[in-house]
Design an enzyme around this catalytic site. Sequence first.
Site, PDB file in Angstrom:
ATOM      1  N   CYS A 134       0.807  -1.140  -0.225  1.00 51.41           N
ATOM      2  CA  CYS A 134       0.068  -0.172  -0.044  1.00 51.41           C
ATOM      3  C   CYS A 134       0.936   1.221   0.160  1.00 51.41           C
ATOM      4  O   CYS A 134       1.547   1.676   0.904  1.00 51.41           O
ATOM      5  CB  CYS A 134      -1.012  -0.091   1.217  1.00 51.41           C
ATOM      6  SG  CYS A 134      -1.982   1.560   1.419  1.00 51.41           S
ATOM      7  N   CYS A 137      -0.401   4.151   2.230  1.00 54.59           N
ATOM      8  CA  CYS A 137      -0.226   3.661   3.690  1.00 54.59           C
ATOM      9  C   CYS A 137       1.165   4.120   4.192  1.00 54.59           C
ATOM     10  O   CYS A 137       1.555   4.630   5.079  1.00 54.59           O
ATOM     11  CB  CYS A 137      -0.454   2.545   4.256  1.00 54.59           C
ATOM     12  SG  CYS A 137      -1.989   1.814   3.417  1.00 54.59           S
ATOM     13  N   ASP A 138       2.182   3.566   3.299  1.00 60.52           N
ATOM     14  CA  ASP A 138       3.576   3.500   3.704  1.00 60.52           C
ATOM     15  C   ASP A 138       4.492   4.436   2.933  1.00 60.52           C
ATOM     16  O   ASP A 138       5.582   4.589   3.200  1.00 60.52           O
ATOM     17  CB  ASP A 138       4.130   2.314   3.619  1.00 60.52           C
ATOM     18  CG  ASP A 138       3.163   1.111   4.351  1.00 60.52           C
ATOM     19  OD1 ASP A 138       2.895   1.536   5.348  1.00 60.52           O
ATOM     20  OD2 ASP A 138       2.965   0.003   3.895  1.00 60.52           O
TER      21      ASP A 138
END
Length: 438
Positions: A134, A137-138
């Site tokens: 992701c 997200c990261d």
Amino acid sequence: MTEYELIIIGGGPAGLTAGLYAARANMKAVLLEQKDVGGEILNTDLIEDYPGFASITGADLSQKMADHALKFGLKIETYKPVKEIRSEGDRKIVVLEDGTELSAYAVIVTVGGEPTKLGVPGEQQFHGRGVSYCAVCDGAFFKGADLAVIGGGDSAFQEGLFLTRFAKKLYVVHRRNEFRAQAILQDRLLHMEKVEAITPAVVKEIGGNGDVKWIEVERDGKTERVDVEGVFVFIGFRPVGRHLFKEHVEHDKNGYLITDQYMRTSIPGVYAAGDTRAQLAKQITTAVGDATTAVLHAERYIEELKDIERAFPEEPKEIAAETASRADLVVFAPGDLIIREGEAGDKFYMVIRGEAEATQRGPDGAQVVVGRFGPGDYFGEIGLLSDAPRIATVRARTPLEVMALDRETFGRLMANSQATEAEVRRVAAARTREASSH
Ligand code: NAP
């Protein structure tokens, strides 16, 4: 056990759409989500192909969808992972991970899936320490780093574009020279100076010490080491819906749930929509459309089930559910012909909404009204019970919705309850007597 009419499992675009329609229809419904609502689009930075929003973040769109459903009164329960769905009579029992059981007449499964793994050494070991599925997200953890995205589809390119905000250098590693991502995404990403495609290349290993430091790829029979601090894997998706069922549910060879055009799965009262369903395109647009179809049909299914149970109270509950799920929903305009006197019969009908009228040709050729049918009434049984031609003509008197059972489904309904069969035969005999008196 808390009883609902409808349980929606999964809080992505499909689930939230089903929830919105269920709430607007005043159904007693609940949406269960194992994390926060939003689903897969929470992992997406920019969405540019949802009509009406030229560009919107995944987080914003999911919030808008959730707010919209909540505004109309949908009950949403987050952090309620579902362990199992099973059938009991005419109800579906939904078992949560914590052991709580809920029940409903119908369930819509919109649980999506999870990212496919590369399955190479180092992938599991470095998950969360440089290996990610992701970018949204990261990605921000990798400012100024050299990164790799693996895959050649829309996800790899969309997420790759997002990663270019942070990456010093971005490698796109793909097993073929051709990419399957949309042309517009390819143009945008591959023309950026910091982006380099490594194709046709297969990732063999992910390595480092504590955190990711390199990937090993095989290209043209040779092994190369590419120094990167982050590896973002987007090589497809494994649907998870079918794992919720103890009983058999039809799915394709990749595990996607198979549905018909109304999003019915092979289990009566169970529907699927969104990414967990076998379909051509995994898009937000198709997910919301399919979920709409599912919930509208589920609403009819529940009405049909209740009508069948009211008309045939002795019928085993699971047969009532099977009958309702096999019934075809047919809509007629006022005056439309449903059955013609003298023709062979192959269907049994039950009125859901509206009114129908039966007429017979009198001795002078004029049509004589011999009966009216409203919600819960049935007609067409004589032709199927005795293989006789239709004894009357039936037309819609008002806008009319009926469920139609084919010969086989009607036969199963009769065969599973002596009381049902006796009641239908009694009605048929009375109608035949009445018809001959005319
Ligand atoms: P996808 O379209 O199935 O693409 C997966 C990619 O990974 C393919 O390029 C495939 O290579 C590659 N791949 C598969 N298995 C691999 C393996 N074991 N090792 C290395 N590479 C492998 O998956 P996706 O990109 O996640 O997209 C899923 C669906 O969501 C698609 O329908 C897509 O259109 C949709 N989506 C749409 C958008 C959008 O902006 N509209 C954004 C994201 C996703 P091959 O090409 O050689 O098969």
